[in-house]
Scaffold this active site. Sequence first.
Site, PDB file in Angstrom:
ATOM      1  CG  HIS A  62       4.389   1.425  -1.898  1.00  0.00           C
ATOM      2  ND1 HIS A  62       4.245   0.175  -1.338  1.00  0.00           N
ATOM      3  CD2 HIS A  62       3.634   2.254  -1.134  1.00  0.00           C
ATOM      4  CE1 HIS A  62       3.460   0.236  -0.290  1.00  0.00           C
ATOM      5  NE2 HIS A  62       3.073   1.501  -0.140  1.00  0.00           N
ATOM      6  CE  LYS A  72       8.124  -1.993  -7.600  1.00  0.00           C
ATOM      7  NZ  LYS A  72       7.213  -1.109  -6.866  1.00  0.00           N
ATOM      8  CE1 TYR A 132       5.077  -7.593  -4.901  1.00  0.00           C
ATOM      9  CE2 TYR A 132       6.889  -6.179  -5.552  1.00  0.00           C
ATOM     10  CZ  TYR A 132       5.973  -6.596  -4.610  1.00  0.00           C
ATOM     11  OH  TYR A 132       5.973  -6.014  -3.366  1.00  0.00           O
ATOM     12  CG  ASP A 170       0.808   1.977   2.003  1.00  0.00           C
ATOM     13  OD1 ASP A 170       1.980   2.407   2.029  1.00  0.00           O
ATOM     14  OD2 ASP A 170       0.488   0.891   1.493  1.00  0.00           O
TER      15      ASP A 170
HETATM   16  C1  LIG Z   1       8.996  -3.996  -0.397  1.00  0.00           C
HETATM   17  C2  LIG Z   1       9.856  -4.722   0.594  1.00  0.00           C
HETATM   18  C3  LIG Z   1       9.531  -4.753   1.938  1.00  0.00           C
HETATM   19  N1  LIG Z   1      10.338  -5.426   2.815  1.00  0.00           N
HETATM   20  C4  LIG Z   1       9.937  -5.456   4.232  1.00  0.00           C
HETATM   21  C5  LIG Z   1       9.764  -4.074   4.847  1.00  0.00           C
HETATM   22  C6  LIG Z   1       8.629  -4.270   5.812  1.00  0.00           C
HETATM   23  O1  LIG Z   1       9.121  -4.667   7.076  1.00  0.00           O
HETATM   24  C7  LIG Z   1       7.798  -5.420   5.243  1.00  0.00           C
HETATM   25  C8  LIG Z   1       6.530  -4.952   4.568  1.00  0.00           C
HETATM   26  O2  LIG Z   1       6.893  -3.921   3.665  1.00  0.00           O
HETATM   27  P1  LIG Z   1       5.777  -3.022   3.026  1.00  0.00           P
HETATM   28  O3  LIG Z   1       4.710  -2.725   4.029  1.00  0.00           O
HETATM   29  O4  LIG Z   1       6.460  -1.847   2.340  1.00  0.00           O
HETATM   30  O5  LIG Z   1       5.164  -3.994   1.919  1.00  0.00           O
HETATM   31  P2  LIG Z   1       4.139  -3.576   0.771  1.00  0.00           P
HETATM   32  O6  LIG Z   1       3.170  -2.558   1.277  1.00  0.00           O
HETATM   33  O7  LIG Z   1       3.625  -4.834   0.190  1.00  0.00           O
HETATM   34  O8  LIG Z   1       5.073  -2.857  -0.293  1.00  0.00           O
HETATM   35  C9  LIG Z   1       5.098  -3.232  -1.662  1.00  0.00           C
HETATM   36  O9  LIG Z   1       3.872  -2.851  -2.194  1.00  0.00           O
HETATM   37  C10 LIG Z   1       3.799  -2.277  -3.467  1.00  0.00           C
HETATM   38  C11 LIG Z   1       2.574  -2.790  -4.163  1.00  0.00           C
HETATM   39  C12 LIG Z   1       4.999  -2.368  -4.317  1.00  0.00           C
HETATM   40  O10 LIG Z   1       4.926  -2.308  -5.544  1.00  0.00           O
HETATM   41  C13 LIG Z   1       6.307  -2.416  -3.678  1.00  0.00           C
HETATM   42  O11 LIG Z   1       7.072  -3.437  -4.278  1.00  0.00           O
HETATM   43  C14 LIG Z   1       6.329  -2.583  -2.234  1.00  0.00           C
HETATM   44  O12 LIG Z   1       6.450  -1.271  -1.716  1.00  0.00           O
HETATM   45  O13 LIG Z   1       8.647  -6.061   4.271  1.00  0.00           O
HETATM   46  C15 LIG Z   1      11.485  -6.085   2.416  1.00  0.00           C
HETATM   47  O14 LIG Z   1      12.193  -6.701   3.237  1.00  0.00           O
HETATM   48  N2  LIG Z   1      11.838  -6.055   1.078  1.00  0.00           N
HETATM   49  C16 LIG Z   1      11.067  -5.399   0.164  1.00  0.00           C
HETATM   50  O15 LIG Z   1      11.409  -5.426  -1.047  1.00  0.00           O
END
Ligand SMILES: Cc1cn([C@H]2C[C@H](O)[C@@H](COP(=O)(O)OP(=O)(O)O[C@H]3O[C@H](C)C(=O)[C@H](O)[C@H]3O)O2)c(=O)[nH]c1=O
Length: 184
Positions: A62, A72, A132, A170
Site C-alpha cells: 500500500h 512510516k 506503526y 488487496d
Molecule cells: C490504513 C487505515 C485504515 N483505516 C480503516 C479503513 C478500513 O475500514 C480499515 C482497514 O483498512 P485496511 O484494510 O486498508 O488496513 P490494512 O490492509 O492494514 O492497511 C495498512 O496496511 C499496510 C501494511 C500499510 O502500510 C498501510 O498503513 C495500510 O494501508 O481501517 C483507518 O481508519 N485509518 C487508516 O490509517
Amino acid sequence: MSIKETILKDCFIIDPKVFKDKRGYFLESFNQESFQKATGLQIDFVQDNESFSTKGVLRGLHFQKGKYSQAKLIRVISGEILDVVVDIRPDSPTFLQHFSIKLSSNNKKQLFVPKHFAHGFLVLSETAIINYKCDEYYHKESESGIIYNDRHLNIDWLLESKDFILSEKDQKLPSCRELFSIKG
Ligand SMILES: Cc1cn([C@H]2C[C@H](O)[C@@H](COP(=O)(O)OP(=O)(O)O[C@H]3O[C@H](C)C(=O)[C@H](O)[C@H]3O)O2)c(=O)[nH]c1=O
C-alpha cells in the site's frame, strides 16, 4: 539505538537499545532527536496505527499518493512478519527496487519507510501485532497499491502463496506495469 541505511536511500533499519533487568526490559520505541541526529531527517509523526493478523495474512503493498504520502516507522509488538518496501520514487536510482526484512517482537528491529514507498507485510508467526507511526494522516481517496505478486518486483515472500490471506481490495491491486506504465 543503532541505525543503518538499507540499499534504498532514506530507508533505515533501527535497533533500539534494550535495557534488561530482573523485572524484564525497557526501550525507547522512538526518540525524535536521536532519529534526526542519526538520519538527518526531520520527521513529525501524526498518527499511530496498530493491526492484528493471523499467520499467512498479507497486508499490502500500500501507499498513499501525492501530498498524502506517508513516511512510516514499523515495529512488531508480538509475533514475526516479513516486512517489504518498494521504492516508487520515479527519479530514484532504486526506482521499483524492494527491500525485505524480518521484524519481530524478539529482534525488536524497526523499519523506517520514507514517503513515496509502497509497504506491505506477511505474517510468519501464528499471530502478529504491528504498531506503526505515520507522518501524514490517513486519506482514503489517496490510497493506492501494487499487487503482492507483481512480476516486475518478483518478491520472495518466503511462504507458499496458496496459504495467503488477503483483503478483497488487496487481491485487486494493480501491477507496476499498470501503475507506472513500464514495459515487461
Ligand atoms: C490504513 C487505515 C485504515 N483505516 C480503516 C479503513 C478500513 O475500514 C480499515 C482497514 O483498512 P485496511 O484494510 O486498508 O488496513 P490494512 O490492509 O492494514 O492497511 C495498512 O496496511 C499496510 C501494511 C500499510 O502500510 C498501510 O498503513 C495500510 O494501508 O481501517 C483507518 O481508519 N485509518 C487508516 O490509517
